[in-house]
Write a protein that holds these residues in place. Structure first.
Motif, PDB file in Angstrom:
ATOM      1  N   GLU A   1       0.860  -1.220  -0.217  1.00  0.00           N
ATOM      2  CA  GLU A   1      -0.058   0.085  -0.003  1.00  0.00           C
ATOM      3  C   GLU A   1       0.764   1.213  -0.030  1.00  0.00           C
ATOM      4  O   GLU A   1       0.581   2.151  -0.893  1.00  0.00           O
ATOM      5  CB  GLU A   1      -0.932  -0.145   1.103  1.00  0.00           C
ATOM      6  N   MET A   2       1.908   1.302   0.622  1.00  0.00           N
ATOM      7  CA  MET A   2       3.058   2.436   0.915  1.00  0.00           C
ATOM      8  C   MET A   2       3.429   2.708  -0.606  1.00  0.00           C
ATOM      9  O   MET A   2       3.730   3.736  -0.892  1.00  0.00           O
ATOM     10  CB  MET A   2       3.836   2.272   1.869  1.00  0.00           C
TER      11      MET A   2
ATOM     12  N   ASP B   1       1.167   4.127  -2.715  1.00  0.00           N
ATOM     13  CA  ASP B   1       1.052   5.673  -2.506  1.00  0.00           C
ATOM     14  C   ASP B   1       2.099   6.389  -3.241  1.00  0.00           C
ATOM     15  O   ASP B   1       1.790   7.437  -3.871  1.00  0.00           O
ATOM     16  CB  ASP B   1       0.931   5.803  -1.094  1.00  0.00           C
ATOM     17  N   CYS B   2       3.343   5.845  -3.094  1.00  0.00           N
ATOM     18  CA  CYS B   2       4.465   6.431  -3.523  1.00  0.00           C
ATOM     19  C   CYS B   2       4.457   6.802  -5.035  1.00  0.00           C
ATOM     20  O   CYS B   2       4.664   7.741  -5.675  1.00  0.00           O
ATOM     21  CB  CYS B   2       5.891   5.855  -3.146  1.00  0.00           C
TER      22      CYS B   2
ATOM     23  N   ALA C   1       1.730   6.713  -6.740  1.00  0.00           N
ATOM     24  CA  ALA C   1       0.541   7.931  -6.930  1.00  0.00           C
ATOM     25  C   ALA C   1       1.134   9.118  -7.011  1.00  0.00           C
ATOM     26  O   ALA C   1       0.653  10.102  -7.784  1.00  0.00           O
ATOM     27  CB  ALA C   1      -0.496   7.444  -6.245  1.00  0.00           C
ATOM     28  N   VAL C   2       2.104   9.310  -5.723  1.00  0.00           N
ATOM     29  CA  VAL C   2       2.595  10.745  -5.690  1.00  0.00           C
ATOM     30  C   VAL C   2       3.523  11.117  -6.735  1.00  0.00           C
ATOM     31  O   VAL C   2       3.359  12.480  -7.268  1.00  0.00           O
ATOM     32  CB  VAL C   2       3.343  10.874  -4.444  1.00  0.00           C
TER      33      VAL C   2
END
Length: 83
Positions: free
Chosen positions: A23-24, A27-28, A30-31
């Motif tokens: 998940e992290m 997220d990275c 997506a950023v």
């Protein structure tokens, strides 16, 4: 509550991960997309734009600069005559 516990979430330790590594990682990514890093990386390896006149054949008009009445009064008061 002990000092190691997170103050806003009772029972959760401050050093516990909030999400799984997958998940992290998502997220990275997506950023990175949000910050347009791929576009910046592509621009960094593109050749520089030409500086030769013949590569830009069109004339570009200059903007008209208007001097307001207030600016003209100030310039005249400072003896910077704008006509």
């Amino acid at each position: 509550m002990t000092a190691a516990q997170h103050p806003t979430q009772p029972g959760r330790l401050a050093y516990d991960d909030a999400a799984t590594p997958q998940e992290m990682s998502a997220d990275c990514r997506a950023v990175g997309r949000h910050l347009r890093l791929e576009r910046a990386a592509a621009a960094a390896v593109r050749p520089a734009p030409s500086i030769h006149f013949e590569d830009y054949p069109t004339e570009v008009g200059k903007r008209e600069i208007r001097v307001s009445d207030a600016a003209a009064r100030i310039a005249n008061a400072l003896h910077l005559h704008l006509d």
